[in-house]
Design a protein around this motif. Structure first.
Motif, PDB file in Angstrom:
ATOM      1  N   MET A  61       3.167   2.880  48.470  1.00  0.00           N
ATOM      2  CA  MET A  61       4.656   2.545  48.941  1.00  0.00           C
ATOM      3  C   MET A  61       4.976   1.291  48.523  1.00  0.00           C
ATOM      4  O   MET A  61       6.193   0.944  48.376  1.00  0.00           O
ATOM      5  CB  MET A  61       4.237   2.501  50.600  1.00  0.00           C
ATOM      6  N   ARG A  62       4.154   0.245  48.016  1.00  0.00           N
ATOM      7  CA  ARG A  62       4.548  -0.864  47.530  1.00  0.00           C
ATOM      8  C   ARG A  62       5.221  -0.648  46.222  1.00  0.00           C
ATOM      9  O   ARG A  62       5.748  -1.924  45.845  1.00  0.00           O
ATOM     10  CB  ARG A  62       3.324  -1.779  47.340  1.00  0.00           C
ATOM     11  N   GLY A  63       4.884   0.314  45.554  1.00  0.00           N
ATOM     12  CA  GLY A  63       5.342   0.224  44.077  1.00  0.00           C
ATOM     13  C   GLY A  63       6.622   0.536  43.793  1.00  0.00           C
ATOM     14  O   GLY A  63       7.079   0.499  42.463  1.00  0.00           O
ATOM     15  N   PHE A  64       7.696   0.995  44.722  1.00  0.00           N
ATOM     16  CA  PHE A  64       8.909   1.339  44.443  1.00  0.00           C
ATOM     17  C   PHE A  64       9.730   0.094  43.886  1.00  0.00           C
ATOM     18  O   PHE A  64       9.530  -0.868  44.379  1.00  0.00           O
ATOM     19  CB  PHE A  64       9.534   2.036  45.773  1.00  0.00           C
ATOM     20  N   LEU A  65      10.481   0.583  43.052  1.00  0.00           N
ATOM     21  CA  LEU A  65      11.271  -0.325  42.370  1.00  0.00           C
ATOM     22  C   LEU A  65      12.821  -0.335  42.541  1.00  0.00           C
ATOM     23  O   LEU A  65      13.197   1.058  42.572  1.00  0.00           O
ATOM     24  CB  LEU A  65      11.189  -0.323  40.674  1.00  0.00           C
ATOM     25  N   LEU A  82       9.590  10.387  50.457  1.00  0.00           N
ATOM     26  CA  LEU A  82      10.120   9.001  50.130  1.00  0.00           C
ATOM     27  C   LEU A  82       9.889   9.329  48.484  1.00  0.00           C
ATOM     28  O   LEU A  82       9.030   9.730  47.923  1.00  0.00           O
ATOM     29  CB  LEU A  82       9.244   7.922  50.389  1.00  0.00           C
ATOM     30  N   THR A  83      11.198   9.155  47.607  1.00  0.00           N
ATOM     31  CA  THR A  83      11.146   9.376  46.058  1.00  0.00           C
ATOM     32  C   THR A  83      11.689   8.142  45.489  1.00  0.00           C
ATOM     33  O   THR A  83      12.468   7.510  46.203  1.00  0.00           O
ATOM     34  CB  THR A  83      11.858  10.619  45.808  1.00  0.00           C
ATOM     35  N   GLY A  84      11.475   8.084  44.298  1.00  0.00           N
ATOM     36  CA  GLY A  84      12.089   6.737  43.414  1.00  0.00           C
ATOM     37  C   GLY A  84      11.242   6.423  42.346  1.00  0.00           C
ATOM     38  O   GLY A  84       9.911   7.008  42.230  1.00  0.00           O
ATOM     39  N   LEU A  85      11.729   5.738  41.691  1.00  0.00           N
ATOM     40  CA  LEU A  85      10.931   5.083  40.381  1.00  0.00           C
ATOM     41  C   LEU A  85      10.026   4.247  41.080  1.00  0.00           C
ATOM     42  O   LEU A  85      10.236   3.283  41.917  1.00  0.00           O
ATOM     43  CB  LEU A  85      11.838   4.434  39.425  1.00  0.00           C
ATOM     44  N   ALA A  86       8.566   3.983  40.510  1.00  0.00           N
ATOM     45  CA  ALA A  86       7.559   3.492  41.042  1.00  0.00           C
ATOM     46  C   ALA A  86       6.659   2.733  39.967  1.00  0.00           C
ATOM     47  O   ALA A  86       6.460   3.535  39.084  1.00  0.00           O
ATOM     48  CB  ALA A  86       6.875   3.964  42.084  1.00  0.00           C
ATOM     49  N   GLY A  98       6.748   5.551  36.714  1.00  0.00           N
ATOM     50  CA  GLY A  98       7.014   6.868  36.845  1.00  0.00           C
ATOM     51  C   GLY A  98       7.519   7.342  38.187  1.00  0.00           C
ATOM     52  O   GLY A  98       7.664   6.580  38.911  1.00  0.00           O
ATOM     53  N   ARG A  99       8.245   8.421  38.143  1.00  0.00           N
ATOM     54  CA  ARG A  99       8.972   9.082  39.514  1.00  0.00           C
ATOM     55  C   ARG A  99       8.024   9.326  40.325  1.00  0.00           C
ATOM     56  O   ARG A  99       7.320  10.418  39.975  1.00  0.00           O
ATOM     57  CB  ARG A  99      10.070  10.101  39.037  1.00  0.00           C
ATOM     58  N   PRO A 180       7.563  -3.636  49.562  1.00  0.00           N
ATOM     59  CA  PRO A 180       7.797  -3.555  47.880  1.00  0.00           C
ATOM     60  C   PRO A 180       7.913  -4.952  47.433  1.00  0.00           C
ATOM     61  O   PRO A 180       8.679  -5.542  48.275  1.00  0.00           O
ATOM     62  CB  PRO A 180       8.817  -2.519  47.966  1.00  0.00           C
ATOM     63  N   PRO A 181       7.142  -5.399  46.553  1.00  0.00           N
ATOM     64  CA  PRO A 181       7.371  -6.836  46.076  1.00  0.00           C
ATOM     65  C   PRO A 181       8.875  -7.040  45.521  1.00  0.00           C
ATOM     66  O   PRO A 181       9.262  -8.046  45.412  1.00  0.00           O
ATOM     67  CB  PRO A 181       6.188  -6.972  45.055  1.00  0.00           C
ATOM     68  N   ALA A 182       9.562  -5.752  45.352  1.00  0.00           N
ATOM     69  CA  ALA A 182      10.680  -6.039  44.613  1.00  0.00           C
ATOM     70  C   ALA A 182      11.626  -5.869  45.659  1.00  0.00           C
ATOM     71  O   ALA A 182      12.884  -5.860  45.095  1.00  0.00           O
ATOM     72  CB  ALA A 182      10.860  -4.881  43.596  1.00  0.00           C
ATOM     73  N   ALA A 183      11.457  -5.895  46.878  1.00  0.00           N
ATOM     74  CA  ALA A 183      12.511  -6.002  48.182  1.00  0.00           C
ATOM     75  C   ALA A 183      13.229  -7.202  47.780  1.00  0.00           C
ATOM     76  O   ALA A 183      12.747  -8.259  47.613  1.00  0.00           O
ATOM     77  CB  ALA A 183      11.836  -5.655  49.093  1.00  0.00           C
TER      78      ALA A 183
END
Length: 197
Positions: A61-65, A82-86, A98-99, A180-183
């Motif tokens: 869950m943290r890896g989403f970009l 929950l989907t997306g680039l991670a 990857g997706r 996510p660190p990118a938040a």
């Protein structure tokens, strides 16, 4: 008449009976200790496995970009998916970016809810499972509100949630929260928006 030195037959039989009784009691106590030790190590192994599974789900869950709103790889979420680039999604084919799709599904045969992770082009991996048909994702917006869908609206698109919450049916981890660190970071450009020089 003088008696010979040594034990009589009766004394020997009594001694052997006492030794046999003592060895039986000791043997049963040792067997009980071994059974307890093996069951305790099973509980410890199960606890350690659960810690690893929860950490794996949290890392996923943290890896989403964050991506641009028009990108098909942007983070999207419902209560069950929950989907997306991670970055570094879990799975054997996942190295780098990857997706990623995290899905909650109920298996009627086993009566379990399963959190599965799948990276595009690979088989789903079960990260966690718990009894019953319960659990769901929730997303924290930058306004501090928990919502059931991500993005909450496209007018104020934020890229990735400030935090992702997974409610589980686990007694030892009823809620798993990841940030996510990118938040709060600017979205990554999509391929369509990158211009060739």
């Amino acid at each position: 008449m003088r008696r010979e030195q040594g034990f009589t037959l009766l004394e020997m039989l009594v001694t052997l009976a006492i030794v046999a009784l003592a060895s039986t009691v000791i043997w049963q106590a040792m067997a009980q200790i071994l059974r307890l030790e093996s069951s305790m190590s099973g509980f410890q192994l199960q606890g350690a496995r659960r810690i690893v599974q929860v950490a794996w789900a949290r890392d996923a869950m943290r890896g989403f970009l964050p991506m641009e709103p028009v990108s098909p790889l942007r983070v999207r979420g419902t209560a069950r998916e929950l989907t997306g680039l991670a970055a570094n999604p879990p799975g054997e084919a996942a190295i780098g970016v990857g997706r990623l799709a995290l899905r909650l599904g109920f298996d009627e045969k086993s009566g379990e809810t399963r959190l599965t992770s799948s990276v595009e082009g690979s088989e789903p991996v079960v990260l966690l499972r718990w009894p019953g048909d319960r659990g769901g994702f929730r997303y924290l917006s930058s306004a501090g509100e928990w919502v059931e869908m991500w993005p909450p609206d496209m007018k104020s698109y934020e890229g990735v949630p400030s935090a992702i919450l997974l409610e589980t049916g686990l007694e030892d981890a009823p809620v798993i929260v990841a940030r996510p660190p990118a938040a709060g970071s600017p979205p990554l450009p999509s391929q369509a928006s990158v211009k060739e020089p």
